[in-house]
Design a protein around this motif. Sequence first.
Motif, PDB file in Angstrom:
ATOM      1  N   GLU A  60      40.117  30.299  91.828  1.00  0.00           N
ATOM      2  CA  GLU A  60      40.199  31.680  91.347  1.00  0.00           C
ATOM      3  C   GLU A  60      39.838  31.679  89.873  1.00  0.00           C
ATOM      4  O   GLU A  60      40.534  31.060  89.059  1.00  0.00           O
ATOM      5  CB  GLU A  60      41.588  32.270  91.551  1.00  0.00           C
ATOM      6  N   ALA A  61      38.758  32.350  89.554  1.00  0.00           N
ATOM      7  CA  ALA A  61      38.308  32.411  88.169  1.00  0.00           C
ATOM      8  C   ALA A  61      39.061  33.500  87.422  1.00  0.00           C
ATOM      9  O   ALA A  61      39.508  34.488  88.005  1.00  0.00           O
ATOM     10  CB  ALA A  61      36.808  32.692  88.120  1.00  0.00           C
ATOM     11  N   ILE A 239      40.894  33.177 105.633  1.00  0.00           N
ATOM     12  CA  ILE A 239      41.914  34.225 105.519  1.00  0.00           C
ATOM     13  C   ILE A 239      41.699  35.011 104.230  1.00  0.00           C
ATOM     14  O   ILE A 239      41.789  36.251 104.222  1.00  0.00           O
ATOM     15  CB  ILE A 239      43.321  33.613 105.575  1.00  0.00           C
ATOM     16  N   ALA A 240      41.415  34.313 103.141  1.00  0.00           N
ATOM     17  CA  ALA A 240      41.139  35.002 101.873  1.00  0.00           C
ATOM     18  C   ALA A 240      39.911  35.895 102.004  1.00  0.00           C
ATOM     19  O   ALA A 240      39.906  37.039 101.521  1.00  0.00           O
ATOM     20  CB  ALA A 240      40.943  33.985 100.755  1.00  0.00           C
ATOM     21  N   VAL A 266      45.173  32.838  99.169  1.00  0.00           N
ATOM     22  CA  VAL A 266      45.569  33.910 100.083  1.00  0.00           C
ATOM     23  C   VAL A 266      46.420  34.941  99.348  1.00  0.00           C
ATOM     24  O   VAL A 266      46.274  36.150  99.551  1.00  0.00           O
ATOM     25  CB  VAL A 266      46.311  33.334 101.298  1.00  0.00           C
ATOM     26  N   ILE A 267      47.303  34.465  98.486  1.00  0.00           N
ATOM     27  CA  ILE A 267      48.114  35.385  97.681  1.00  0.00           C
ATOM     28  C   ILE A 267      47.213  36.290  96.846  1.00  0.00           C
ATOM     29  O   ILE A 267      47.426  37.500  96.758  1.00  0.00           O
ATOM     30  CB  ILE A 267      49.088  34.597  96.791  1.00  0.00           C
ATOM     31  N   SER A 268      46.192  35.701  96.230  1.00  0.00           N
ATOM     32  CA  SER A 268      45.275  36.497  95.418  1.00  0.00           C
ATOM     33  C   SER A 268      44.552  37.534  96.265  1.00  0.00           C
ATOM     34  O   SER A 268      44.416  38.698  95.866  1.00  0.00           O
ATOM     35  CB  SER A 268      44.264  35.580  94.727  1.00  0.00           C
ATOM     36  N   ALA A 463      46.029  40.644  89.974  1.00  0.00           N
ATOM     37  CA  ALA A 463      47.275  39.909  90.213  1.00  0.00           C
ATOM     38  C   ALA A 463      47.781  39.272  88.929  1.00  0.00           C
ATOM     39  O   ALA A 463      47.018  38.677  88.180  1.00  0.00           O
ATOM     40  CB  ALA A 463      47.055  38.826  91.277  1.00  0.00           C
ATOM     41  N   ALA A 464      49.081  39.416  88.716  1.00  0.00           N
ATOM     42  CA  ALA A 464      49.704  38.751  87.569  1.00  0.00           C
ATOM     43  C   ALA A 464      49.736  37.247  87.805  1.00  0.00           C
ATOM     44  O   ALA A 464      49.830  36.807  88.951  1.00  0.00           O
ATOM     45  CB  ALA A 464      51.117  39.287  87.367  1.00  0.00           C
TER      46      ALA A 464
END
Length: 603
Positions: A60-61, A239-240, A266-268, A463-464
């Motif tokens: 994740e950049a 999934i992402a 996935v959270i992102s 996203a934090a």
Amino acid sequence: MSVTHGLAFGALIAALSACSIAPHQASDEVARALEDLQRNPSSAGPGGAPTVVKGRIIVEARAGLSRGNLASILDAHGGKARQIGKSNLYIVDLPASASETAIAAVLAKNPHLKAAEPDQRIAPQFVSNDPYLGSEWHLAKINAASAWDRSQGAGVTIAVLDSGVDPSHPDLAPRLVPGWNFYDNNSNTADVFGHGTKVAGVAAAIGNNGIGVAGVAGQANVMPIRVTDLQGYAYASMIAQGLTWAADHGVRVANVSFEVAGIASVISAANYLRSKGGLVANSAGNSGLNSSTPATTSMVVVSATDSNDVRASWSNYGPSITVAAPGVLIWTSTSGGGYSAVSGTSFAAPVTAGVLGLMMAANSTLPNTQVESLLFSTAADLGASGRDIEFGYGRVNADAAVRAAAAAISTADLQAPTLSIGAPLANSTVSGWVQVDIGATDNVGVSKVELRANGVLVGTDTAAPFSFSWDSTAVPNGLNKLVGTAYDGAGNSANSSELIVNVSNSSKSVPDTSPPVIGISNPKNGSVVSGTLSVQVSATDDSGSAGISQTLLIDGVKVASASGGSLSYSWNTRKLAAGAHTIQAIARDAAGNSSTATISVSK
């Protein structure tokens, strides 16, 4: 089927400090990471046997990091990036000889990447399949019939990220909408394993049609998104991709029946869907363990209960659990047009997804954050009072949740977020790629933060912690202004205070690739000349006129040269032959960039 999941290498990655890695250091850093794994194999995940996808990691950049700069970061490891939709996530393909774990560990230290992890192969979360046991007890337990008097999910689409869905099943086919197959990268979303058809039936098998079973949201549409191989194992990267694709196609409810609450990519992606008004229901897993996965606001993580409102012995529990839902002997659709009873958190999650669909259909004006809050507040509080590690906020109650949603007035959230830029410091001197960190809070939740430099958008983070990479070489040296803007789900926004920084990039760090601009002001193109006339040339350059050198040619012969922004030449045309003649001016700057202006005159 019992499995071990979570962020397989989270402990290793989190242990690494956030410092920059120069390309020539990459091989040494990877070697050290490999040595650490060999010395401490348990750090690779539960049981020392993580399921890592060969040749692939996910990064994740920071928002604003250019594709070119990301490529330079990955080049040292032979990695090639593929962006996931419009998000800041990238799938990175590695050489066959690479160590995914070690390279992810190294990249996790790069300050311009928010996260880096190996791609993972994840088992579906079901434990049994018995066609002779059970009944649709779960619908009565969550008071679904009463909820159906107000809502049956019409107008809502539930994305099922799984092994596909049987396109001809009579209890599903009329409600299927086009999805995507991320395993084969095509539109064929037929079920290759059977798990997805079961999950879809629990959430949204057509109700009141005289056949089969009824899903929780029997009038909702189902969007099948295939993220598994032929054995039913899903991939974190897919999934992402699926969540991002669903978000970009307007989906408001997505179900992921794989244990992914600890996987950063996935959270992102789930946060990306949330930023667009959606919610994700996710299964807790079936290891029967007190999972160490921390609580997350990105997804609704669901544990499984039985007909007595007791947590199933095989259902995971822990701080990540958000709510509970029935997951033991749930009757649902199966591939080939049949029906059977199944158990697992795989089926507790779509019960919850169905309830979310009912709520959204009952009141389409409610923002996702309010829908989520009402789901929590109306759940039947089981176990310890309040939120606990077994049942979260409680077992979902469809009737109470739908009643609350239908009666709710969309909260007039007029409170804007608050935010400030934490790094860099005000009045500091910066150069090259600059890390910019913004802290933002809101009474409900921050949906996204944007960064602008001198009014130009640098990037958007959903996203934090909200973090950016700003290319200061794209602006002039000197004082420059940074401003952050935060948005909440209701559309309220606020700007940070202006942060002034002094940009100081040397010519070495900022290559000059722009040629000078040159023009011949006299004579005019196409004019007729005679006698002695003054040829006038002027040039400008983004680095200033002092470094410009000019050359003047007439009919290909050099007749004059000058330094700076202007050149004058007295041209005696009396000896010229009659006909057309060419005047050409060439300007070159100190970096060697050049440009040419040419005109034609006649005598």
